[in-house]
Design a protein around this motif. Structure first.
Motif, PDB file in Angstrom:
ATOM      1  N   ALA A  44       0.763 -69.085  -6.508  1.00  0.00           N
ATOM      2  CA  ALA A  44       0.498 -67.895  -7.329  1.00  0.00           C
ATOM      3  C   ALA A  44       1.239 -66.690  -6.771  1.00  0.00           C
ATOM      4  CB  ALA A  44      -1.001 -67.616  -7.373  1.00  0.00           C
ATOM      5  N   LYS A  45       1.625 -65.779  -7.656  1.00  0.00           N
ATOM      6  CA  LYS A  45       2.432 -64.619  -7.264  1.00  0.00           C
ATOM      7  C   LYS A  45       1.592 -63.426  -6.812  1.00  0.00           C
ATOM      8  CE  LYS A  45       6.410 -65.825 -10.153  1.00  0.00           C
ATOM      9  NZ  LYS A  45       5.982 -67.195 -10.458  1.00  0.00           N
ATOM     10  N   VAL A  46       0.269 -63.493  -7.000  1.00  0.00           N
ATOM     11  CA  VAL A  46      -0.610 -62.442  -6.488  1.00  0.00           C
ATOM     12  C   VAL A  46      -1.626 -63.077  -5.540  1.00  0.00           C
ATOM     13  CG1 VAL A  46      -0.374 -60.861  -8.445  1.00  0.00           C
ATOM     14  CG2 VAL A  46      -2.123 -62.630  -8.507  1.00  0.00           C
ATOM     15  N   LYS A  47      -2.036 -62.335  -4.543  1.00  0.00           N
ATOM     16  CA  LYS A  47      -2.961 -62.872  -3.535  1.00  0.00           C
ATOM     17  C   LYS A  47      -4.406 -62.919  -4.024  1.00  0.00           C
ATOM     18  CE  LYS A  47      -0.250 -61.561   0.554  1.00  0.00           C
ATOM     19  NZ  LYS A  47      -0.267 -60.783   1.808  1.00  0.00           N
ATOM     20  N   SER A  48      -4.778 -61.944  -4.848  1.00  0.00           N
ATOM     21  CA  SER A  48      -6.177 -61.895  -5.286  1.00  0.00           C
ATOM     22  C   SER A  48      -6.300 -61.150  -6.614  1.00  0.00           C
ATOM     23  CB  SER A  48      -7.048 -61.197  -4.227  1.00  0.00           C
ATOM     24  OG  SER A  48      -6.640 -59.853  -4.059  1.00  0.00           O
ATOM     25  N   ILE A  49      -7.422 -61.389  -7.275  1.00  0.00           N
ATOM     26  CA  ILE A  49      -7.740 -60.714  -8.538  1.00  0.00           C
ATOM     27  C   ILE A  49      -9.152 -60.174  -8.413  1.00  0.00           C
ATOM     28  CG2 ILE A  49      -8.023 -60.983 -11.035  1.00  0.00           C
ATOM     29  CD1 ILE A  49      -6.213 -63.479 -10.812  1.00  0.00           C
ATOM     30  N   LEU A  50      -9.340 -58.909  -8.780  1.00  0.00           N
ATOM     31  CA  LEU A  50     -10.662 -58.289  -8.712  1.00  0.00           C
ATOM     32  C   LEU A  50     -11.180 -58.044 -10.127  1.00  0.00           C
ATOM     33  CD1 LEU A  50     -12.987 -56.867  -7.218  1.00  0.00           C
ATOM     34  CD2 LEU A  50     -11.632 -54.764  -7.286  1.00  0.00           C
ATOM     35  N   TYR A  51     -12.316 -58.661 -10.439  1.00  0.00           N
ATOM     36  CA  TYR A  51     -12.957 -58.440 -11.738  1.00  0.00           C
ATOM     37  C   TYR A  51     -14.037 -57.365 -11.578  1.00  0.00           C
ATOM     38  CZ  TYR A  51     -10.888 -62.510 -14.039  1.00  0.00           C
ATOM     39  OH  TYR A  51     -10.021 -63.395 -14.605  1.00  0.00           O
ATOM     40  N   LYS A  52     -14.027 -56.390 -12.472  1.00  0.00           N
ATOM     41  CA  LYS A  52     -15.065 -55.362 -12.477  1.00  0.00           C
ATOM     42  C   LYS A  52     -15.881 -55.500 -13.763  1.00  0.00           C
ATOM     43  CE  LYS A  52     -12.638 -51.910  -9.671  1.00  0.00           C
ATOM     44  NZ  LYS A  52     -12.143 -50.505  -9.602  1.00  0.00           N
ATOM     45  N   ILE A  53     -17.175 -55.600 -13.623  1.00  0.00           N
ATOM     46  CA  ILE A  53     -18.048 -55.728 -14.787  1.00  0.00           C
ATOM     47  C   ILE A  53     -18.461 -54.326 -15.236  1.00  0.00           C
ATOM     48  CG2 ILE A  53     -20.122 -56.785 -15.732  1.00  0.00           C
ATOM     49  CD1 ILE A  53     -17.963 -58.749 -14.664  1.00  0.00           C
ATOM     50  N   ILE A  54     -17.909 -53.886 -16.363  1.00  0.00           N
ATOM     51  CA  ILE A  54     -18.206 -52.552 -16.901  1.00  0.00           C
ATOM     52  C   ILE A  54     -18.777 -52.740 -18.311  1.00  0.00           C
ATOM     53  CG2 ILE A  54     -17.261 -50.275 -17.456  1.00  0.00           C
ATOM     54  CD1 ILE A  54     -14.989 -50.842 -15.488  1.00  0.00           C
ATOM     55  N   PRO A  55     -20.103 -52.722 -18.456  1.00  0.00           N
ATOM     56  CA  PRO A  55     -20.733 -53.016 -19.747  1.00  0.00           C
ATOM     57  C   PRO A  55     -20.288 -52.098 -20.889  1.00  0.00           C
ATOM     58  CG  PRO A  55     -22.350 -53.039 -17.986  1.00  0.00           C
ATOM     59  CD  PRO A  55     -21.097 -52.470 -17.408  1.00  0.00           C
ATOM     60  N   ASP A  56     -20.039 -50.825 -20.599  1.00  0.00           N
ATOM     61  CA  ASP A  56     -19.683 -49.868 -21.642  1.00  0.00           C
ATOM     62  C   ASP A  56     -18.173 -49.884 -21.882  1.00  0.00           C
ATOM     63  OD1 ASP A  56     -20.670 -47.440 -23.322  1.00  0.00           O
ATOM     64  OD2 ASP A  56     -18.890 -46.720 -22.270  1.00  0.00           O
ATOM     65  N   THR A  57     -17.750 -50.206 -23.096  1.00  0.00           N
ATOM     66  CA  THR A  57     -16.319 -50.324 -23.400  1.00  0.00           C
ATOM     67  C   THR A  57     -15.591 -48.990 -23.265  1.00  0.00           C
ATOM     68  OG1 THR A  57     -16.837 -50.060 -25.756  1.00  0.00           O
ATOM     69  CG2 THR A  57     -16.584 -52.301 -24.942  1.00  0.00           C
ATOM     70  N   ASN A  58     -16.264 -47.893 -23.589  1.00  0.00           N
ATOM     71  CA  ASN A  58     -15.620 -46.578 -23.469  1.00  0.00           C
ATOM     72  C   ASN A  58     -15.330 -46.241 -22.007  1.00  0.00           C
ATOM     73  OD1 ASN A  58     -15.627 -45.982 -26.259  1.00  0.00           O
ATOM     74  ND2 ASN A  58     -17.776 -45.366 -26.150  1.00  0.00           N
ATOM     75  N   THR A  59     -16.273 -46.573 -21.118  1.00  0.00           N
ATOM     76  CA  THR A  59     -16.082 -46.332 -19.686  1.00  0.00           C
ATOM     77  C   THR A  59     -14.919 -47.172 -19.150  1.00  0.00           C
ATOM     78  OG1 THR A  59     -18.446 -45.892 -19.417  1.00  0.00           O
ATOM     79  CG2 THR A  59     -17.206 -46.366 -17.427  1.00  0.00           C
ATOM     80  N   ALA A  60     -14.841 -48.430 -19.607  1.00  0.00           N
ATOM     81  CA  ALA A  60     -13.754 -49.312 -19.178  1.00  0.00           C
ATOM     82  C   ALA A  60     -12.407 -48.765 -19.628  1.00  0.00           C
ATOM     83  CB  ALA A  60     -13.971 -50.715 -19.736  1.00  0.00           C
ATOM     84  N   LEU A  61     -12.363 -48.252 -20.852  1.00  0.00           N
ATOM     85  CA  LEU A  61     -11.104 -47.716 -21.379  1.00  0.00           C
ATOM     86  C   LEU A  61     -10.658 -46.480 -20.600  1.00  0.00           C
ATOM     87  CD1 LEU A  61      -8.978 -48.207 -23.521  1.00  0.00           C
ATOM     88  CD2 LEU A  61     -10.295 -46.778 -25.099  1.00  0.00           C
ATOM     89  N   VAL A  62     -11.613 -45.620 -20.233  1.00  0.00           N
ATOM     90  CA  VAL A  62     -11.287 -44.436 -19.421  1.00  0.00           C
ATOM     91  C   VAL A  62     -10.728 -44.877 -18.064  1.00  0.00           C
ATOM     92  CG1 VAL A  62     -12.266 -42.459 -18.185  1.00  0.00           C
ATOM     93  CG2 VAL A  62     -12.935 -42.900 -20.556  1.00  0.00           C
ATOM     94  N   SER A  63     -11.307 -45.927 -17.490  1.00  0.00           N
ATOM     95  CA  SER A  63     -10.824 -46.445 -16.208  1.00  0.00           C
ATOM     96  C   SER A  63      -9.399 -46.978 -16.332  1.00  0.00           C
ATOM     97  CB  SER A  63     -11.757 -47.554 -15.700  1.00  0.00           C
ATOM     98  OG  SER A  63     -13.039 -47.045 -15.422  1.00  0.00           O
ATOM     99  N   LEU A  64      -9.104 -47.600 -17.468  1.00  0.00           N
ATOM    100  CA  LEU A  64      -7.743 -48.093 -17.716  1.00  0.00           C
ATOM    101  C   LEU A  64      -6.773 -46.920 -17.819  1.00  0.00           C
ATOM    102  CD1 LEU A  64      -5.934 -50.593 -18.386  1.00  0.00           C
ATOM    103  CD2 LEU A  64      -6.434 -50.133 -20.790  1.00  0.00           C
ATOM    104  N   GLU A  65      -7.182 -45.873 -18.504  1.00  0.00           N
ATOM    105  CA  GLU A  65      -6.331 -44.681 -18.653  1.00  0.00           C
ATOM    106  C   GLU A  65      -6.072 -44.013 -17.303  1.00  0.00           C
ATOM    107  OE1 GLU A  65      -8.256 -42.111 -21.440  1.00  0.00           O
ATOM    108  OE2 GLU A  65      -8.215 -43.589 -23.064  1.00  0.00           O
ATOM    109  N   LYS A  66      -7.073 -44.043 -16.420  1.00  0.00           N
ATOM    110  CA  LYS A  66      -6.952 -43.416 -15.101  1.00  0.00           C
ATOM    111  C   LYS A  66      -6.269 -44.326 -14.082  1.00  0.00           C
ATOM    112  CE  LYS A  66     -11.014 -40.392 -15.403  1.00  0.00           C
ATOM    113  NZ  LYS A  66     -12.342 -40.061 -14.787  1.00  0.00           N
ATOM    114  N   LYS A  67      -5.819 -45.510 -14.519  1.00  0.00           N
ATOM    115  CA  LYS A  67      -5.159 -46.507 -13.657  1.00  0.00           C
ATOM    116  C   LYS A  67      -6.099 -47.106 -12.622  1.00  0.00           C
ATOM    117  CE  LYS A  67      -0.580 -44.408 -14.247  1.00  0.00           C
ATOM    118  NZ  LYS A  67       0.665 -43.954 -13.590  1.00  0.00           N
ATOM    119  N   GLU A  68      -7.391 -47.032 -12.888  1.00  0.00           N
ATOM    120  CA  GLU A  68      -8.374 -47.672 -12.012  1.00  0.00           C
ATOM    121  C   GLU A  68      -8.509 -49.156 -12.346  1.00  0.00           C
ATOM    122  OE1 GLU A  68     -11.139 -43.611 -11.641  1.00  0.00           O
ATOM    123  OE2 GLU A  68     -11.790 -45.305 -12.875  1.00  0.00           O
TER     124      GLU A  68
END
Length: 313
Positions: free
Chosen positions: A4-28
Protein backbone atom coordinates in the motif's frame (compact mmCIF):
# COMPACT_ATOMS: atom_id res chain seq x y z
CA UNK A 1 -0.06 -7.83 -4.11
CA UNK A 2 1.75 -4.53 -4.13
CA UNK A 3 2.50 -2.74 -0.90
CA UNK A 4 0.00 0.00 0.00
CA UNK A 5 1.13 3.55 -0.77
CA UNK A 6 -0.05 5.02 2.55
CA UNK A 7 0.97 3.81 6.01
CA UNK A 8 -2.34 4.37 7.76
CA UNK A 9 -5.91 5.61 7.38
CA UNK A 10 -7.80 7.45 10.12
CA UNK A 11 -11.59 7.22 10.16
CA UNK A 12 -13.47 9.92 12.08
CA UNK A 13 -17.09 9.27 13.03
CA UNK A 14 -18.94 12.59 12.64
CA UNK A 15 -22.72 12.00 12.90
CA UNK A 16 -23.69 15.48 11.67
CA UNK A 17 -23.14 15.87 7.91
CA UNK A 18 -22.84 19.66 8.14
CA UNK A 19 -20.05 19.38 10.73
CA UNK A 20 -18.23 16.85 8.53
CA UNK A 21 -18.49 19.15 5.52
CA UNK A 22 -17.06 22.09 7.51
CA UNK A 23 -14.15 19.84 8.55
CA UNK A 24 -13.55 18.99 4.89
CA UNK A 25 -13.53 22.69 3.99
CA UNK A 26 -11.03 23.39 6.79
CA UNK A 27 -8.77 20.54 5.53
CA UNK A 28 -9.30 18.62 8.75
CA UNK A 29 -10.64 15.74 6.63
CA UNK A 30 -9.55 14.43 3.25
CA UNK A 31 -12.86 12.79 2.37
CA UNK A 32 -16.48 13.40 3.40
CA UNK A 33 -19.98 12.90 2.08
CA UNK A 34 -21.61 15.99 0.57
CA UNK A 35 -25.37 16.62 1.01
CA UNK A 36 -27.12 17.33 -2.29
CA UNK A 37 -28.09 20.82 -1.10
CA UNK A 38 -24.40 21.71 -0.63
CA UNK A 39 -23.05 20.36 -3.93
CA UNK A 40 -22.93 23.69 -5.79
CA UNK A 41 -21.21 25.38 -2.83
CA UNK A 42 -18.64 22.58 -2.47
CA UNK A 43 -17.85 22.62 -6.21
CA UNK A 44 -16.55 26.18 -5.78
CA UNK A 45 -13.94 25.27 -3.14
CA UNK A 46 -10.52 25.01 -4.90
CA UNK A 47 -9.02 22.23 -2.76
CA UNK A 48 -12.07 19.93 -3.03
CA UNK A 49 -13.02 17.74 -5.98
CA UNK A 50 -16.52 16.27 -5.90
CA UNK A 51 -17.60 12.92 -7.31
CA UNK A 52 -21.23 12.01 -7.99
CA UNK A 53 -22.10 8.43 -8.82
CA UNK A 54 -24.88 5.81 -8.66
CA UNK A 55 -24.94 3.31 -5.83
CA UNK A 56 -26.84 0.21 -4.72
CA UNK A 57 -28.72 1.84 -1.87
CA UNK A 58 -32.36 2.85 -1.57
CA UNK A 59 -34.64 4.53 0.95
CA UNK A 60 -37.93 3.05 2.04
CA UNK A 61 -40.72 2.87 4.59
CA UNK A 62 -40.97 -0.62 6.07
CA UNK A 63 -44.47 -1.76 7.06
CA UNK A 64 -45.18 -4.04 10.02
CA UNK A 65 -46.92 -6.80 8.07
CA UNK A 66 -48.06 -8.47 11.30
CA UNK A 67 -50.42 -5.56 11.99
CA UNK A 68 -53.61 -4.55 10.21
CA UNK A 69 -54.05 -2.72 7.82
CA UNK A 70 -50.47 -3.39 6.65
CA UNK A 71 -51.27 -7.11 6.58
CA UNK A 72 -53.57 -6.35 3.62
CA UNK A 73 -51.61 -6.09 0.34
CA UNK A 74 -54.24 -3.75 -1.14
CA UNK A 75 -53.53 -1.23 1.61
CA UNK A 76 -49.80 -1.38 0.95
CA UNK A 77 -50.33 -1.02 -2.80
CA UNK A 78 -52.70 1.89 -2.20
CA UNK A 79 -49.98 3.72 -0.27
CA UNK A 80 -47.51 2.98 -3.05
CA UNK A 81 -49.80 4.55 -5.65
CA UNK A 82 -50.43 7.55 -3.38
CA UNK A 83 -46.82 8.76 -3.38
CA UNK A 84 -45.24 10.90 -6.10
CA UNK A 85 -41.68 9.58 -6.02
CA UNK A 86 -40.48 12.08 -8.63
CA UNK A 87 -41.52 14.88 -6.29
CA UNK A 88 -39.47 13.26 -3.53
CA UNK A 89 -36.41 13.03 -5.78
CA UNK A 90 -36.79 16.69 -6.73
CA UNK A 91 -37.71 18.05 -3.31
CA UNK A 92 -35.44 15.97 -1.10
CA UNK A 93 -32.52 14.98 -3.35
CA UNK A 94 -32.43 18.08 -5.56
CA UNK A 95 -32.79 15.76 -8.54
CA UNK A 96 -29.72 13.68 -7.62
CA UNK A 97 -31.42 10.31 -7.54
CA UNK A 98 -34.20 8.25 -9.06
CA UNK A 99 -37.50 6.66 -7.98
CA UNK A 100 -37.35 3.06 -6.73
CA UNK A 101 -40.16 0.46 -6.82
CA UNK A 102 -38.27 -2.76 -6.03
CA UNK A 103 -35.39 -3.76 -3.66
CA UNK A 104 -32.70 -3.07 -6.25
CA UNK A 105 -31.36 -0.25 -8.41
CA UNK A 106 -30.49 -0.06 -12.13
CA UNK A 107 -26.78 -0.12 -11.28
CA UNK A 108 -27.05 -3.78 -10.25
CA UNK A 109 -26.32 -6.41 -12.90
CA UNK A 110 -29.32 -8.33 -11.55
CA UNK A 111 -31.80 -5.48 -12.07
CA UNK A 112 -34.86 -6.68 -14.07
CA UNK A 113 -35.06 -5.74 -17.75
CA UNK A 114 -38.73 -4.90 -17.16
CA UNK A 115 -39.08 -3.85 -13.50
CA UNK A 116 -42.56 -3.42 -12.07
CA UNK A 117 -43.52 0.09 -10.96
CA UNK A 118 -46.30 1.90 -9.14
CA UNK A 119 -47.23 5.09 -10.95
CA UNK A 120 -48.43 8.05 -8.95
CA UNK A 121 -52.19 7.55 -9.15
CA UNK A 122 -54.28 8.95 -6.25
CA UNK A 123 -57.53 7.68 -7.76
CA UNK A 124 -56.15 4.16 -8.04
CA UNK A 125 -55.04 4.47 -4.42
CA UNK A 126 -58.55 5.44 -3.28
CA UNK A 127 -60.06 2.64 -5.37
CA UNK A 128 -57.87 0.03 -3.64
CA UNK A 129 -58.80 1.41 -0.22
CA UNK A 130 -62.49 1.09 -1.10
CA UNK A 131 -61.91 -2.49 -2.31
CA UNK A 132 -60.60 -3.25 1.18
CA UNK A 133 -63.97 -2.27 2.57
CA UNK A 134 -62.83 1.03 4.04
CA UNK A 135 -65.49 3.76 4.18
CA UNK A 136 -64.93 7.32 2.98
CA UNK A 137 -66.08 9.91 5.53
CA UNK A 138 -67.05 13.05 3.62
CA UNK A 139 -66.98 15.19 6.75
CA UNK A 140 -63.55 14.06 7.93
CA UNK A 141 -62.25 13.63 4.36
CA UNK A 142 -60.64 10.46 5.58
CA UNK A 143 -61.08 6.72 5.11
CA UNK A 144 -62.49 4.95 8.15
CA UNK A 145 -62.88 1.45 9.56
CA UNK A 146 -65.50 0.72 12.23
CA UNK A 147 -66.16 4.49 12.33
CA UNK A 148 -62.54 5.22 13.20
CA UNK A 149 -60.23 7.20 10.87
CA UNK A 150 -57.43 5.16 9.30
CA UNK A 151 -54.23 6.41 10.88
CA UNK A 152 -50.74 5.10 11.56
CA UNK A 153 -47.42 6.27 12.94
CA UNK A 154 -44.17 6.45 11.00
CA UNK A 155 -41.02 6.39 13.09
CA UNK A 156 -37.78 7.92 11.84
CA UNK A 157 -34.38 8.33 13.45
CA UNK A 158 -33.35 11.74 14.74
CA UNK A 159 -30.58 13.61 12.97
CA UNK A 160 -31.49 12.72 9.38
CA UNK A 161 -32.82 15.77 7.55
CA UNK A 162 -33.46 13.62 4.48
CA UNK A 163 -35.73 11.29 6.47
CA UNK A 164 -37.52 14.18 8.14
CA UNK A 165 -38.27 15.98 4.89
CA UNK A 166 -39.23 12.75 3.11
CA UNK A 167 -41.63 11.84 5.92
CA UNK A 168 -43.29 15.26 5.78
CA UNK A 169 -43.83 15.01 2.02
CA UNK A 170 -45.21 11.46 2.32
CA UNK A 171 -47.51 12.64 5.11
CA UNK A 172 -49.05 15.22 2.80
CA UNK A 173 -49.53 12.80 -0.09
CA UNK A 174 -51.27 10.28 2.17
CA UNK A 175 -53.50 12.99 3.58
CA UNK A 176 -54.57 13.74 0.01
CA UNK A 177 -55.97 10.21 -0.35
CA UNK A 178 -57.57 10.11 3.10
CA UNK A 179 -54.92 8.46 5.27
CA UNK A 180 -53.59 10.10 8.44
CA UNK A 181 -49.93 9.53 9.21
CA UNK A 182 -48.16 10.87 12.28
CA UNK A 183 -44.37 11.13 12.51
CA UNK A 184 -42.20 10.19 15.48
CA UNK A 185 -38.51 11.10 15.49
CA UNK A 186 -36.58 8.80 17.78
CA UNK A 187 -33.06 8.35 19.09
CA UNK A 188 -31.29 5.63 17.12
CA UNK A 189 -31.04 3.20 20.04
CA UNK A 190 -34.76 3.45 20.83
CA UNK A 191 -35.52 3.13 17.11
CA UNK A 192 -33.52 -0.09 16.84
CA UNK A 193 -35.01 -1.49 20.03
CA UNK A 194 -38.45 -1.45 18.44
CA UNK A 195 -37.23 -3.10 15.23
CA UNK A 196 -35.30 -5.78 17.13
CA UNK A 197 -37.99 -6.42 19.74
CA UNK A 198 -39.08 -10.02 20.22
CA UNK A 199 -42.65 -8.95 20.95
CA UNK A 200 -45.25 -10.39 18.60
CA UNK A 201 -46.10 -8.28 16.75
CA UNK A 202 -43.17 -5.89 17.03
CA UNK A 203 -44.07 -2.53 18.67
CA UNK A 204 -44.11 -0.30 15.59
CA UNK A 205 -46.33 0.35 12.57
CA UNK A 206 -43.98 1.79 9.97
CA UNK A 207 -40.31 2.76 9.94
CA UNK A 208 -38.25 4.86 7.54
CA UNK A 209 -34.81 3.46 6.73
CA UNK A 210 -32.26 2.95 3.98
CA UNK A 211 -30.61 -0.24 2.76
CA UNK A 212 -27.98 -1.30 0.29
CA UNK A 213 -27.19 -4.62 -1.33
CA UNK A 214 -23.62 -5.56 -2.06
CA UNK A 215 -22.26 -6.06 -5.56
CA UNK A 216 -23.77 -9.53 -5.31
CA UNK A 217 -27.59 -9.19 -5.25
CA UNK A 218 -28.28 -11.87 -2.61
CA UNK A 219 -31.14 -10.54 -0.45
CA UNK A 220 -31.61 -13.60 1.75
CA UNK A 221 -30.92 -11.80 5.03
CA UNK A 222 -33.60 -9.19 4.30
CA UNK A 223 -36.40 -11.09 2.58
CA UNK A 224 -36.28 -14.77 3.53
CA UNK A 225 -39.04 -15.73 5.97
CA UNK A 226 -36.53 -17.37 8.34
CA UNK A 227 -34.97 -13.96 8.99
CA UNK A 228 -37.96 -12.90 11.09
CA UNK A 229 -38.12 -12.02 13.95
CA UNK A 230 -34.39 -11.99 14.76
CA UNK A 231 -32.94 -11.09 11.36
CA UNK A 232 -33.11 -8.10 9.05
CA UNK A 233 -36.59 -9.11 7.90
CA UNK A 234 -38.04 -7.07 10.75
CA UNK A 235 -41.30 -6.35 8.86
CA UNK A 236 -42.27 -10.04 8.92
CA UNK A 237 -42.38 -10.58 5.15
CA UNK A 238 -43.13 -14.13 4.02
CA UNK A 239 -43.59 -15.43 0.48
CA UNK A 240 -42.85 -19.08 -0.36
CA UNK A 241 -41.90 -18.28 -3.97
CA UNK A 242 -39.48 -15.57 -2.82
CA UNK A 243 -37.96 -18.00 -0.28
CA UNK A 244 -37.46 -20.53 -3.07
CA UNK A 245 -35.85 -18.00 -5.42
CA UNK A 246 -33.54 -16.66 -2.72
CA UNK A 247 -32.37 -20.20 -1.93
CA UNK A 248 -31.95 -20.98 -5.62
CA UNK A 249 -29.97 -17.79 -6.19
CA UNK A 250 -27.44 -18.91 -3.58
CA UNK A 251 -26.74 -22.22 -5.30
CA UNK A 252 -26.87 -21.25 -9.01
CA UNK A 253 -23.41 -20.48 -10.45
CA UNK A 254 -24.38 -19.21 -13.91
CA UNK A 255 -24.58 -15.41 -13.80
CA UNK A 256 -27.29 -15.07 -16.48
CA UNK A 257 -29.48 -17.62 -14.71
CA UNK A 258 -28.90 -15.82 -11.41
CA UNK A 259 -30.03 -12.57 -13.03
CA UNK A 260 -33.28 -14.26 -14.08
CA UNK A 261 -33.77 -15.59 -10.56
CA UNK A 262 -33.22 -12.27 -8.82
CA UNK A 263 -35.15 -10.29 -11.43
CA UNK A 264 -38.20 -12.45 -10.78
CA UNK A 265 -37.63 -12.33 -7.04
CA UNK A 266 -37.36 -8.54 -6.89
CA UNK A 267 -40.45 -8.02 -9.03
CA UNK A 268 -42.51 -10.33 -6.78
CA UNK A 269 -41.36 -8.37 -3.73
CA UNK A 270 -42.20 -5.11 -5.52
CA UNK A 271 -45.76 -6.29 -6.20
CA UNK A 272 -46.19 -7.48 -2.59
CA UNK A 273 -45.11 -4.04 -1.30
CA UNK A 274 -43.70 -5.05 2.10
CA UNK A 275 -41.93 -1.70 1.87
CA UNK A 276 -42.99 1.60 0.42
CA UNK A 277 -39.95 1.85 -1.85
CA UNK A 278 -39.01 5.50 -2.30
CA UNK A 279 -35.81 6.44 -4.09
CA UNK A 280 -32.15 5.77 -4.67
CA UNK A 281 -29.98 8.80 -3.99
CA UNK A 282 -26.69 9.31 -5.76
CA UNK A 283 -23.53 9.18 -3.68
CA UNK A 284 -21.73 12.51 -3.49
CA UNK A 285 -18.22 12.57 -2.09
CA UNK A 286 -15.92 15.52 -1.57
CA UNK A 287 -12.22 14.64 -1.72
CA UNK A 288 -9.23 16.87 -0.98
CA UNK A 289 -7.16 17.32 -4.17
CA UNK A 290 -4.10 16.01 -2.32
CA UNK A 291 -5.62 12.51 -2.52
CA UNK A 292 -4.72 10.51 -5.66
CA UNK A 293 -5.16 7.00 -7.06
CA UNK A 294 -8.93 6.77 -6.57
CA UNK A 295 -11.03 4.03 -8.15
CA UNK A 296 -13.41 4.87 -10.97
CA UNK A 297 -16.59 6.24 -9.33
CA UNK A 298 -19.25 3.55 -9.06
CA UNK A 299 -21.20 1.30 -6.69
CA UNK A 300 -17.98 0.09 -5.03
CA UNK A 301 -17.01 3.63 -4.08
CA UNK A 302 -13.85 5.63 -4.72
CA UNK A 303 -11.52 3.51 -2.57
CA UNK A 304 -12.22 0.08 -3.98
CA UNK A 305 -8.51 -0.51 -4.62
CA UNK A 306 -7.31 1.15 -1.45
CA UNK A 307 -3.66 0.13 -1.90
CA UNK A 308 -3.45 2.39 -4.97
CA UNK A 309 -4.39 5.52 -3.05
CA UNK A 310 -1.65 8.02 -2.18
CA UNK A 311 -1.48 11.57 -0.87
CA UNK A 312 0.72 14.61 -1.31
CA UNK A 313 1.53 17.08 1.46
Amino acid sequence: GEKAKVKSILYKIIPDTNTALVSLEKKELDVAGVPAKDLNKTNKIPHIKTYTYENLGYSYVGFNLKKWPFSDMKFRQALSHAINRNALVTGVLKGLGRPVHIPSTPVSWAYPDTPISFDYDPEKSKSLLKEMGLIWDTKLKNFTHNNKPISFNLMTSKGSKTSKKSAQIIQQYLKNVGINMTISQMEWKSFLNKLESEEEPKPFEAAMLGWSLGIDPDGYSTWHSTQYPKGFNFVGYSNKQVDYLLEKGRTELNKEKRKEIYSECFNIIGIDCPYLFLFSSKSIAGVNTRVHGLSKPGPSGLFNIIENVWVTD
